[in-house]
Design a protein around this motif. Structure first.
Motif, mmCIF file in Angstrom:
data_model
loop_
_atom_site.group_PDB
_atom_site.id
_atom_site.type_symbol
_atom_site.label_atom_id
_atom_site.label_comp_id
_atom_site.label_asym_id
_atom_site.label_seq_id
_atom_site.Cartn_x
_atom_site.Cartn_y
_atom_site.Cartn_z
ATOM 1 N N ALA A 96 -17.451 55.801 -7.975
ATOM 2 C CA ALA A 96 -16.561 54.648 -8.129
ATOM 3 C C ALA A 96 -16.731 53.654 -6.994
ATOM 4 O O ALA A 96 -15.853 52.845 -6.734
ATOM 5 N N LYS A 97 -17.863 53.699 -6.317
ATOM 6 C CA LYS A 97 -18.133 52.798 -5.195
ATOM 7 C C LYS A 97 -18.152 51.351 -5.664
ATOM 8 O O LYS A 97 -18.829 51.029 -6.639
ATOM 9 N N PRO A 98 -17.410 50.453 -5.011
ATOM 10 C CA PRO A 98 -17.374 49.057 -5.448
ATOM 11 C C PRO A 98 -18.772 48.452 -5.549
ATOM 12 O O PRO A 98 -19.582 48.568 -4.637
ATOM 13 N N ALA A 102 -21.027 51.409 -12.051
ATOM 14 C CA ALA A 102 -21.376 51.369 -13.465
ATOM 15 C C ALA A 102 -21.624 52.781 -13.984
ATOM 16 O O ALA A 102 -22.255 53.607 -13.311
ATOM 17 N N ALA A 103 -21.120 53.066 -15.164
ATOM 18 C CA ALA A 103 -21.328 54.376 -15.780
ATOM 19 C C ALA A 103 -22.736 54.468 -16.353
ATOM 20 O O ALA A 103 -23.306 53.474 -16.812
ATOM 21 N N PRO A 918 -13.878 65.531 -13.367
ATOM 22 C CA PRO A 918 -14.946 65.983 -14.266
ATOM 23 C C PRO A 918 -16.160 65.066 -14.306
ATOM 24 O O PRO A 918 -17.209 65.469 -14.826
ATOM 25 N N GLU A 919 -16.033 63.839 -13.792
ATOM 26 C CA GLU A 919 -17.198 62.944 -13.754
ATOM 27 C C GLU A 919 -17.789 62.860 -12.348
ATOM 28 O O GLU A 919 -18.984 63.003 -12.166
ATOM 29 N N VAL A 920 -16.958 62.598 -11.343
ATOM 30 C CA VAL A 920 -17.445 62.505 -9.966
ATOM 31 C C VAL A 920 -17.342 63.895 -9.341
ATOM 32 O O VAL A 920 -16.504 64.158 -8.477
ATOM 33 N N VAL A 921 -18.209 64.787 -9.784
ATOM 34 C CA VAL A 921 -18.139 66.184 -9.370
ATOM 35 C C VAL A 921 -18.618 66.373 -7.940
ATOM 36 O O VAL A 921 -18.162 67.257 -7.225
ATOM 37 N N SER A 922 -19.532 65.513 -7.493
ATOM 38 C CA SER A 922 -20.202 65.740 -6.216
ATOM 39 C C SER A 922 -19.435 65.198 -5.012
ATOM 40 O O SER A 922 -19.973 65.164 -3.900
ATOM 41 N N TYR A 925 -18.229 59.157 -4.212
ATOM 42 C CA TYR A 925 -17.170 58.175 -3.966
ATOM 43 C C TYR A 925 -16.144 58.445 -5.050
ATOM 44 O O TYR A 925 -16.415 58.229 -6.234
ATOM 45 N N PRO A 926 -14.974 58.966 -4.711
ATOM 46 C CA PRO A 926 -14.055 59.515 -5.715
ATOM 47 C C PRO A 926 -13.705 58.541 -6.835
ATOM 48 O O PRO A 926 -13.710 57.316 -6.650
ATOM 49 N N ASN A 927 -13.424 59.110 -7.989
ATOM 50 C CA ASN A 927 -12.951 58.312 -9.109
ATOM 51 C C ASN A 927 -11.605 57.686 -8.759
ATOM 52 O O ASN A 927 -10.938 58.102 -7.804
#
Length: 939
Positions: A96-98, A102-103, A918-922, A925-927
Motif C-alpha cells: 500500500a506504499k503511496p 497498484a494491485a 491476506p494480501e500484504v502477507v510479507s 507496506y501494510p494495507n
C-alpha cells in the motif's frame, strides 16, 4: 460475458459515430452523472476492440463496467476499484506504499494487456473521473483480432466524451483518513531480552541480559542505558490524510462536443516529521496532477474529427535513508524493513542532549533515517495526444466508412537524491561527571544528484475501413484495419508491432449469429523469417428467445447460446533481440612474463534464433439469460485456454556442461480452464430502487509440460500440478525429546534438538532432504467472487462491494514472522507476540511455534507446510452512503445537484490467517483502511 454493471449511464457513450453522440441525454440520466449507480437498463452498445457492438449481437466473452462505479472507491490507483467487479478478474495488492500501491491484475490466470481508447497504455495515465467504461475481453473472439498481443486477454478502458446537451460542470472535493492494518505486535524490551537469552541458550551460548537489566527494561528506570522504544509508534503516525479534487466540463451541440477534466490527488505517508530539524518534508508522499480534453467535431455532415489531449504529473517523496548492507534498499522500503529488525532495546531514539542514539551494532537510528537522512523526490511526466478522422462513404456504398487514427505518448521519470548521512552517539552517563559519548558515522552534507529512471515514447497509428448494412432480416458488419505500434524505451532500439486485422459479423433475424476475426501480426524482436503469425477465431450464437416456439414465455428477453474458438498469442517475453549472440566486456587476461593485462570479452546468455511468441488456443462456451424486461440477467461460461510455446529454461542437462546460461526456449505448456458465473437484478419496491450483482469464478491451471530436472519420486514432480503450486517438506509436529529425535529420520545438514520442527520422511530412506518435498496446501481450483449491491430512496444512496477468494495458499514467513532476523544488524532483530507461544520443555504440549534461535535456522525456517497457510478471505471492500440535497434547497444558487457522500475501503476482513493481511502477507507496506468524505456539485 456482460456484467449487469453495464447498466450504468456512461458506458454507452463510446461510439465515435456522430449520429450516436447527437442523442441527447435525458434529464434523469444527466442528474445521475456523479452517482455511483443509476439503476438503468444495460447499455445497448458496448466497446470492443476497434469499435463497438450492440449487446444483442455480442458473442464475445466480455464484462463491462460503467466508470461511474469506480467513483465510490477512495483509492489512488484504478486497479483497486475493480475488486469483485468482474468474473475471471483476480486482483492482489501486495503493498500500500503511496504511488506504488497498484494491485497486480490476473485475467483467467494471465496478465492482460491494457488499452486506453484503443491504444496500449499504462493504467497510471488515467484517473477514475475520466473513465466512461471498463471492459475485460477474455476469449479468442474478443482478442484474436489483436494477434500476438491479445493472448492473455485485454482490459479496455474508454474515456468519457461530450454529448449534445447543455454545458454541465461537475466539481468534486473529498478528503480521507488512512489507517494501517495488521501492524506487527512487537515485544517490549523486557520480554525481548528474556526470549533472546533463551534463544542464546538454545544455541549453546551464554545469555547476555542479567535479571537486573531485564527489570530495568521493564520498569523504565534508566531509558538511556536500558531503553524500551516503541519504534512503530515513535516513527509512524496513527493516521495519514488523502485528498482529491476534480473539476470537469461536458456538453456540446450538433457541430462539436467536449469533455474536459482536471484532477488532483494528494496522498501522505505515515512517517513523522521534524520541522525543527528540517526546512523540507521527509515524509513519504504521492501527488498526482492530471488533465484530459476530449473533443468531437463534425467537420462536415459525414466527417467526424476526434481529438484527445491528456497529461499527468506524478510526484513522489520519501526519506533519504540508504543502507547498502540491507539488500540495497533505500527510503521507505529500507525503514519498513528495519522496523522488523530493530528491537525495542537496541538504543534510545534520542539521547539526553538531543542527538541520535545508537551504538557500534546499530549505527542506523530509525528516527534519524526518517527525519535526518535528507529526502528523495521522484518526478514523472506523461503527455499524450490521440487524433482520429472518421469519414462516412454512404454516397459510394450505403454503410461504408473509413477511419484513421494516430496517437503519440511520451513518458519521463526522474529520481532526485538529496539524501545525507548522519552520525549516531552511544551516550553513557557518568555519575558526578561528564557522560561518555562515542560517535559512530558522520554528519555528511546533502547530496544533490539526479538520475533519469525511465524515458520512453510511443507512436500508434491505425487505419480502418468498415461496412455496416441491414438487408431485411440480414445484417452484416465488417471491418478491415491496419495498425502499428512503435515503442522506444530509453536508448534501446524500438519495439515495432504491426498487424492487418479483420472482423466479419452476420446475423439473421437477430436469432442466428456468426462472427469471424483474424489478425496477421508481426514484431521486429524476432528473426526476420519468424516475425509474422496468423491468428484466427470464430464464434457462433443462437438466441432461442426469438424463436416462434419460445414466444409463450413472455418474461423471457434473451436466451442465447454462444461459443467461440480461436488462436491468439503473447509476445511480451521476446527480449532484446535475443536471437543474436552478444558478448560483454570481462576482466583482463594476463599473458607473458612479466604478465601483461589484455582486455577480454565473454559470451552473454546463449542466443535463441528460433525464439517465437507464446501461443494460446482458446475455447469458450457461454449462456446468457435475461428476464423481466432485462431486470434479471444471468451468464454462465466455460473456458479452456491451452498455452503452448511458453518461454522457459530447460531444467535438464546442467548449464555447467556448456559453460553458459541456457536461453529461454518455447517449450512450456499450460492449461487454464474454469467456469464463470454472473448474475444481477435491478428492481423497484415502492420508491426504493435497488440492485444486486454477483459473480463467481472457478479457476484451474495445470502445468502440462516443463523440462523438469530429474525427480526420482512422483510427489516431487511439478508437471500435472497447478501453475505456481508451492512445494516443501511436510511438518509433523515438534520433536519433544532426544529419544524421539533418535528414532526419527535425520535432517540432512542439521542436528535436531527438542523443540525443532519434525518432518515426514516420504521416501523412507531415513534422511530428510529435497527428496521429501511435495506439493503443499490445496491443489483445488481457486474460487474467487464478488458482490455489489445498493439502493437509493428519495436522494439517499447506499452501495457496498464484497470480494473474496477460497482455495488460496500463502507462505507466512520472513522477517515479520521469524524471530531475531537481522541482515547485518548482528543477528538480534525483532521478536513478536506470537513468539511467546514458542516451544519450551514447560510448554511442549501447547506450543504453536518452534524453539527460539538467533538468526537463520535452516531446519525450522525451510519451506514447509508449517508456514503455508490458508489464504482464503472475505472482505468488505467498499461502502458508500450518499445524500443528494432536494432541488428546492439548491436551485436558488443555480445548482443542478449537490451530493454529499461518505465512503470507506477495507472495512472488514474475515480470514483464517492470523497476524497478517491476506494480501500484504510479507509486512512490506501494510494495507490500509480508508474513511473518506466528499461533496459533488453540478451546475
Amino acid at each position: 460475458m456482460l456484467c449487469l454493471a453495464a447498466a450504468q449511464q456512461g458506458a454507452f457513450a463510446q461510439s465515435q459515430d456522430s449520429t450516436f453522440h447527437k442523442k441527447a441525454l435525458n434529464d434523469s440520466a444527466r442528474k445521475a452523472v456523479r452517482s455511483s449507480y443509476s439503476f438503468q437498463q444495460p447499455a445497448s452498445v458496448v466497446p470492443v476492440l476497434f469499435g463497438t457492438q450492440r449487446r444483442e449481437q455480442l458473442l464475445q466473452s466480455q464484462g463491462v463496467l460503467s466508470g461511474n462505479e469506480l467513483l465510490s472507491f477512495p483509492v489512488a490507483q484504478i486497479e483497486a476499484a475493480l475488486y469483485g467487479k468482474f468474473a475471471g478478474l483476480y486482483l492482489l495488492q501486495p503493498s500500500a506504499k503511496p504511488g506504488e500501491d497498484a494491485a497486480s491484475v490476473s485475467l483467467r490466470g494471465r496478465n492482460p494487456l491494457v488499452l486506453v481508447d484503443g491504444v496500449p497504455r499504462n493504467l497510471n495515465s488515467i484517473n477514475p473521473e475520466q473513465i466512461a467504461s471498463v471492459s475485460v475481453l477474455k476469449d479468442a473472439l474478443a482478442t484474436s483480432i489483436y494477434g500476438m498481443r491479445g493472448g492473455n486477454g485485454v482490459i479496455l478502458i474508454e474515456t468519457k466524451r461530450g454529448s449534445v446537451a447543455p454545458r454541465k460542470i461537475s466539481f468534486t472535493a473529498q478528503t480521507g483518513i488512512q489507517k494501517q492494518l495488521n501492524l506487527p505486535s512487537f515485544l517490549n524490551a523486557a520480554d525481548y531480552s528474556t526470549l533472546f537469552n533463551e534463544a542464546l541458550v538454545n544455541d549453546g551460548k551464554q545469555p547476555i541480559y542479567t535479571p537486573d537489566a531485564i527489570q530495568k527494561y521493564r520498569d523504565g528506570s534508566d531509558p538511556v542505558l536500558y531503553p524500551n522504544v516503541d519504534w512503530y509508534n515513535s516513527i509512524l503516525k496513527k493516521k495519514a490524510t488523502q485528498q482529491r479534487y476534480n473539476l470537469n466540463f461536458s456538453g456540446g451541440n450538433e457541430k462539436a462536443r467536449y469533455f474536459v477534466d482536471l484532477d488532483y490527488l494528494s496522498q501522505d505517508g505515515f512517517f513523522v516529521s521534524d520541522a525543527k530539524r528540517n526546512s523540507y518534508e521527509t515524509n513519504n508522499s504521492f501527488k498526482r496532477y492530471g488533465f484530459r480534453t476530449n473533443i468531437d467535431a463534425d467537420l462536415t455532415k459525414n466527417l467526424l474529427l476526434s481529438l484527445n489531449i491528456f497529461g499527468r504529473i506524478r510526484n513522489g517523496n520519501e526519506p533519504g535513508a540508504i543502507d547498502a548492507t540491507l539488500l540495497g534498499l533505500t527510503g521507505t522500503d529500507l525503514i519498513y524493513n528495519n522496523l522488523l529488525r530493530t528491537p525495542n532495546n537496541a538504543y534510545p531514539m534520542l539521547n539526553p542532549d538531543g542527538s541520535f542514539g545508537g551504538n557500534q551494532q546499530f549505527t542506523n537510528n530509525l528516527y534519524a533515517q526518517v527525519v535526518g537522512s535528507g529526502y528523495r523526490p521522484a518526478y514523472n511526466r506523461n503527455l499524450g495526444v490521440d487524433f482520429s478522422l472518421k469519414q462516412k462513404l454512404d454516397a459510394l456504398l450505403d454503410g461504408l466508412y473509413v477511419k484513421g487514427k494516430g496517437s503519440f505518448n511520451t513518458y519521463y521519470s526522474e529520481l532526485i537524491n538529496r539524501s545525507k548521512s548522519f552520525a549516531v552517539y552511544q551516550y553513557t552517563p557518568i555519575p558526578g561527571g561528564n557522560p561518555d559519548i562515542i560517535k559512530y558515522g558522520t554528519d555528511g552534507s546533502q547530496n544533490n544528484s539526479s538520475t533519469q529512471n525511465v524515458a520512453n515514447r510511443q507512436i500508434y497509428a491505425e487505419f480502418l475501413a468498415g461496412y455496416d448494412r441491414v438487408f431485411g432480416n440480414h445484417e452484416i458488419n465488417a471491418s478491415l484495419n491496419y495498425n502499428m505500434d512503435t515503442f522506444v524505451n530509453g536508448a534501446d532500439m524500438s519495439i515495432d508491432n504491426s498487424a492487418l486485422a479483420a472482423r466479419f459479423q452476420y446475423n439473421y433475424s437477430k436469432k442466428y449469429f456468426i462472427e469471424l476475426v483474424s489478425s496477421y501480426m508481426g514484431m521486429n524482436r524476432y528473426q526476420k523469417n519468424h516475425q509474422w503469425g496468423f491468428f484466427p477465431a470464430a464464434g457462433l450464437g443462437w438466441d432461442l428467445s426469438k424463436e416462434d416456439f419460445m414466444q409463450s414465455f413472455k418474461n423471457l428477453n434473451t436466451l442465447k447460446l454462444r461459443g467461440s474458438y480461436g488462436r491468439s498469442a503473447d509476445n511480451n517475453g521476446a527480449g532484446y533481440f535475443v536471437y543474436d549472440q552478444f558478448y560483454n566486456a570481462s576482466s583482463s587476461v594476463y599473458f607473458g612474463s612479466p604478465a601483461t593485462g589484455n582486455g577480454s570479452i565473454i559470451e552473454a546468455v546463449l542466443a535463441n534464433p528460433n525464439l517465437t511468441w507464446e501461443t494460446t488456443d482458446k475455447l469458450n462456451v457461454g449462456l446468457d439469460i435475461a428476464l423481466f424486461q432485462n431486470r434479471l440477467q444471468f451468464s454462465a461460461e466455460y473456458y479452456h485456454n491451452a498455452y503452448s510455446g511458453l518461454l522457459q529454461q530447460r531444467g535438464t542437462n546442467a548449464s555447467a556442461i556448456i559453460g553458459n546460461e541456457r536461453p529461454n526456449e518455447n517449450i512450456g505448456k499450460r492449461t487454464y480452464s474454469g467456469v464463470e458465473l454472473t448474475a444481477g437484478y435491478h428492481g423497484q419496491t415502492g420508491q426504493v430502487n435497488w440492485f444486486v450483482n454477483a459473480n463467481a469464478s472457478i479457476s484451474k491451471s495445470k502445468v502440462d509440460y516443463m523440462d523438469e530436472v530429474i525427480r526420482p519420486y512422483d510427489w516431487m514432480k511439478r508437471t500435472g500440478l497447478p501453475a505456481g503450486q508451492p512445494f516443501g517438506v511436510v511438518a509433523d509436529g515438534f520433536f519433544q525429546n532426544q529419544a524421539e529425535i533418535d528414532n526419527s529420520a535425520k535432517i540432512d545438514g542439521y542436528k535436531a534438538v527438542p523443540g525443532d520442527i519434525r518432518y515426514k520422511d516420504l521416501n523412507g530412506d531415513g534422511v530428510i532432504n529435497v527428496f521429501d518435498e511435495q506439493a503443499l496446501g490445496s491443489t483445488k481450483p481457486m474460487v474467487f467472487y464478488g458482490l455489489t449491491a445498493g439502493l437509493n430512496y428519495k436522494g439517499f444512496e447506499f452501495s457496498m462491494v464484497w470480494n473474496g477468494v477460497s482455495n488460496r495458499n500463502v507462505f507466512v514467513n520472513g522477517a515479520g514472522t521469524y524471530e531475531f532476523q537481522s541482515f547485518g544488524l548482528g543477528g538480534s532483530g525483532q521478536a513478536f507476540a506470537h513468539h511467546l507461544d514458542r516451544w519450551t520443555p514447560a510448554t511442549a504440549s501447547t506450543a504453536t511455534y518452534p524453539r527460539l534461535t538467533v538468526g537463520n535456522n535452516i531446519n525450522n525456517q525451510r519451506a514447509s507446510s508449517f508456514w503455508l497457510k490458508n489464504g482464503s478471505y472475505l472482505r468488505l471492500k467498499n461502502v458508500e452512503v450518499a445524500y443528494s440535497l432536494p432541488q428546492r434547497w439548491i436551485s436558488f444558487i443555480k445548482l443542478d445537484r449537490a451530493r454529499i457522500f461518505v465512503n470507506g475501503s477495507n472495512l472488514l476482513t474475515i480470514t483464517p490467517l492470523e497476524r497478517v493481511d491476506p494480501e500484504v502477507v510479507s509486512w512490506d507496506y501494510p494495507n490500509q483502511r480508508v474513511f473518506n468524505f466528499g461533496i459533488n456539485l453540478q451546475f
